[in-house]
Design a protein around this motif. Structure first.
Motif, mmCIF file in Angstrom:
data_model
loop_
_atom_site.group_PDB
_atom_site.id
_atom_site.type_symbol
_atom_site.label_atom_id
_atom_site.label_comp_id
_atom_site.label_asym_id
_atom_site.label_seq_id
_atom_site.Cartn_x
_atom_site.Cartn_y
_atom_site.Cartn_z
ATOM 1 N N LEU A 35 2.561 -12.834 -4.768
ATOM 2 C CA LEU A 35 2.858 -11.979 -3.615
ATOM 3 C C LEU A 35 1.709 -11.014 -3.317
ATOM 4 O O LEU A 35 1.474 -10.649 -2.163
ATOM 5 C CB LEU A 35 4.145 -11.191 -3.859
ATOM 6 N N PHE A 36 0.994 -10.621 -4.355
ATOM 7 C CA PHE A 36 -0.090 -9.656 -4.181
ATOM 8 C C PHE A 36 -1.418 -10.321 -3.820
ATOM 9 O O PHE A 36 -2.366 -9.638 -3.428
ATOM 10 C CB PHE A 36 -0.257 -8.841 -5.466
ATOM 11 N N MET A 37 -1.478 -11.649 -3.908
ATOM 12 C CA MET A 37 -2.744 -12.368 -3.798
ATOM 13 C C MET A 37 -3.489 -12.099 -2.491
ATOM 14 O O MET A 37 -4.691 -11.835 -2.477
ATOM 15 C CB MET A 37 -2.496 -13.879 -3.946
ATOM 16 N N ALA A 38 -2.798 -12.162 -1.369
ATOM 17 C CA ALA A 38 -3.458 -12.020 -0.070
ATOM 18 C C ALA A 38 -3.558 -10.576 0.404
ATOM 19 O O ALA A 38 -4.308 -10.285 1.334
ATOM 20 C CB ALA A 38 -2.721 -12.849 0.981
ATOM 21 N N PRO A 76 11.230 -4.406 10.213
ATOM 22 C CA PRO A 76 11.178 -5.456 11.247
ATOM 23 C C PRO A 76 9.791 -5.628 11.854
ATOM 24 O O PRO A 76 9.650 -5.807 13.054
ATOM 25 C CB PRO A 76 12.190 -4.937 12.292
ATOM 26 N N VAL A 77 8.773 -5.554 11.023
ATOM 27 C CA VAL A 77 7.382 -5.787 11.417
ATOM 28 C C VAL A 77 6.778 -6.678 10.341
ATOM 29 O O VAL A 77 7.004 -6.432 9.145
ATOM 30 C CB VAL A 77 6.590 -4.459 11.509
ATOM 31 N N PRO A 78 6.048 -7.722 10.689
ATOM 32 C CA PRO A 78 5.440 -8.581 9.669
ATOM 33 C C PRO A 78 4.640 -7.762 8.663
ATOM 34 O O PRO A 78 3.804 -6.938 9.053
ATOM 35 C CB PRO A 78 4.537 -9.515 10.483
ATOM 36 N N SER A 79 4.893 -7.979 7.384
ATOM 37 C CA SER A 79 4.229 -7.183 6.350
ATOM 38 C C SER A 79 2.716 -7.352 6.392
ATOM 39 O O SER A 79 1.981 -6.417 6.038
ATOM 40 C CB SER A 79 4.760 -7.577 4.968
ATOM 41 N N ALA A 80 2.229 -8.511 6.825
ATOM 42 C CA ALA A 80 0.778 -8.722 6.918
ATOM 43 C C ALA A 80 0.135 -7.725 7.869
ATOM 44 O O ALA A 80 -0.972 -7.224 7.622
ATOM 45 C CB ALA A 80 0.484 -10.147 7.377
ATOM 46 N N GLY A 133 -2.770 -2.771 8.896
ATOM 47 C CA GLY A 133 -2.719 -1.446 9.501
ATOM 48 C C GLY A 133 -3.135 -0.355 8.534
ATOM 49 O O GLY A 133 -3.766 0.635 8.924
ATOM 50 N N ALA A 134 -2.785 -0.516 7.256
ATOM 51 C CA ALA A 134 -3.217 0.449 6.247
ATOM 52 C C ALA A 134 -4.736 0.480 6.155
ATOM 53 O O ALA A 134 -5.335 1.528 5.886
ATOM 54 C CB ALA A 134 -2.605 0.101 4.894
ATOM 55 N N GLY A 135 -5.356 -0.667 6.398
ATOM 56 C CA GLY A 135 -6.813 -0.729 6.362
ATOM 57 C C GLY A 135 -7.463 -0.050 7.544
ATOM 58 O O GLY A 135 -8.385 0.752 7.394
ATOM 59 N N TRP A 136 -6.973 -0.343 8.759
ATOM 60 C CA TRP A 136 -7.656 0.211 9.932
ATOM 61 C C TRP A 136 -7.305 1.678 10.196
ATOM 62 O O TRP A 136 -8.002 2.346 10.957
ATOM 63 C CB TRP A 136 -7.438 -0.657 11.160
ATOM 64 N N THR A 137 -6.219 2.182 9.574
ATOM 65 C CA THR A 137 -5.909 3.603 9.735
ATOM 66 C C THR A 137 -6.587 4.462 8.670
ATOM 67 O O THR A 137 -6.379 5.683 8.636
ATOM 68 C CB THR A 137 -4.394 3.846 9.676
ATOM 69 N N GLY A 138 -7.369 3.840 7.779
ATOM 70 C CA GLY A 138 -8.180 4.597 6.831
ATOM 71 C C GLY A 138 -7.490 5.005 5.553
ATOM 72 O O GLY A 138 -7.921 5.955 4.894
ATOM 73 N N MET A 139 -6.432 4.316 5.143
ATOM 74 C CA MET A 139 -5.767 4.655 3.883
ATOM 75 C C MET A 139 -6.728 4.435 2.716
ATOM 76 O O MET A 139 -7.386 3.398 2.647
ATOM 77 C CB MET A 139 -4.508 3.799 3.696
#
Length: 234
Positions: A89-92, A146-150, A155-161
């Motif tokens: 599950l964590f692979m991608a 209700p949003v695809p987890s991918a 989104g975590a990447g482009w919002t600068g987390m």
């Protein structure tokens, strides 16, 4: 003159580094997708006989539920049922986060297959809204929303987390999803075991049906015209 030449060299190095990063990220995502397709035919037969092994190979929801049910009746280890799906599950996930860092919101269209389609724009708006307004909580409960987890991962990447926070929250959210499904199977017990074994009994037919279904859905998605873009959530 030297300064101009040095600036050009730095620009060239940046472009080369970005190109390499893009290539590695695309390769990682492609491998994850191909791996999921390659292991799909094994799902029905393993579900009714070795669900924990199927958890390790695919990390699918039916496998986790079956793993918990088999543990309830003493035919599998509960500890292994909880740990087995985590690597798959964590692979991608790191590659999706990385893709968000590299391409920003445009990665939504890349994942969906059409960069400027109405659907990709709609999902982009939703993922951006959830990531920017709810931050860490969205990532923690990404599998339940209700949003695809991918898209949430990207989104975590482009919002600068920060990377460290992403890894901790993603592992916690993935573990929460695993525990929920395995616990569900454990509570259901023998009934879930009987269903899994029935599916395994007809594994050949189910495998063929799954492959045909994937091909049909992929063909239809590639031919469908874009639908009108509805108003994105605020």
């Amino acid at each position: 003159m030297w300064a101009i030449r040095r600036s050009e060299e730095v620009t060239h190095d940046v472009r080369v580094t970005r190109a390499r990063a893009e290539a590695l990220c695309i390769a990682g995502l492609a491998f994850s997708g191909l791996y999921a397709l390659a292991t799909l035919p094994f799902a029905p037969s393993l579900l009714g006989s070795h669900p924990v092994l199927l958890e390790l190979l695919r990390g699918s929801t039916p496998a986790m539920v079956a793993g918990g049910a088999f543990a309830r009746v003493g035919q599998a280890s509960l500890v292994l049922a909880l740990l087995a799906p985590l690597p798959t599950l964590f692979m991608a996930d790191p590659f999706l986060f990385w893709a968000g860092r590299i391409w920003g919101p445009e990665v939504v269209g890349m994942i969906g297959g059409k960069r400027r389609s109405a659907r990709s724009l709609r999902w982009q708006a939703r993922a951006q809204h959830w990531s920017e307004h709810y931050g860490s909580w969205v990532l923690l409960f990404s599998y339940f929303l209700p949003v695809p987890s991918a898209l949430i991962l990207a989104g975590a990447g482009w919002t600068g987390m920060p990377v460290r926070r992403f890894v901790v929250l993603d592992l916690a959210g993935t573990s929460l999803w695993i525990v929920t499904n395995v616990l569900l199977g454990y509570l259901v017990g023998q009934s879930a075991v009987d269903v899994a074994k029935a599916i395994g009994h007809y594994s050949l037919y189910v495998s063929i049906a799954l492959v045909v279904l994937v091909v049909v859905i992929s063909a239809r998605r590639s031919r469908l015209p874009d639908s009108p873009d509805p108003a994105a959530p605020g």
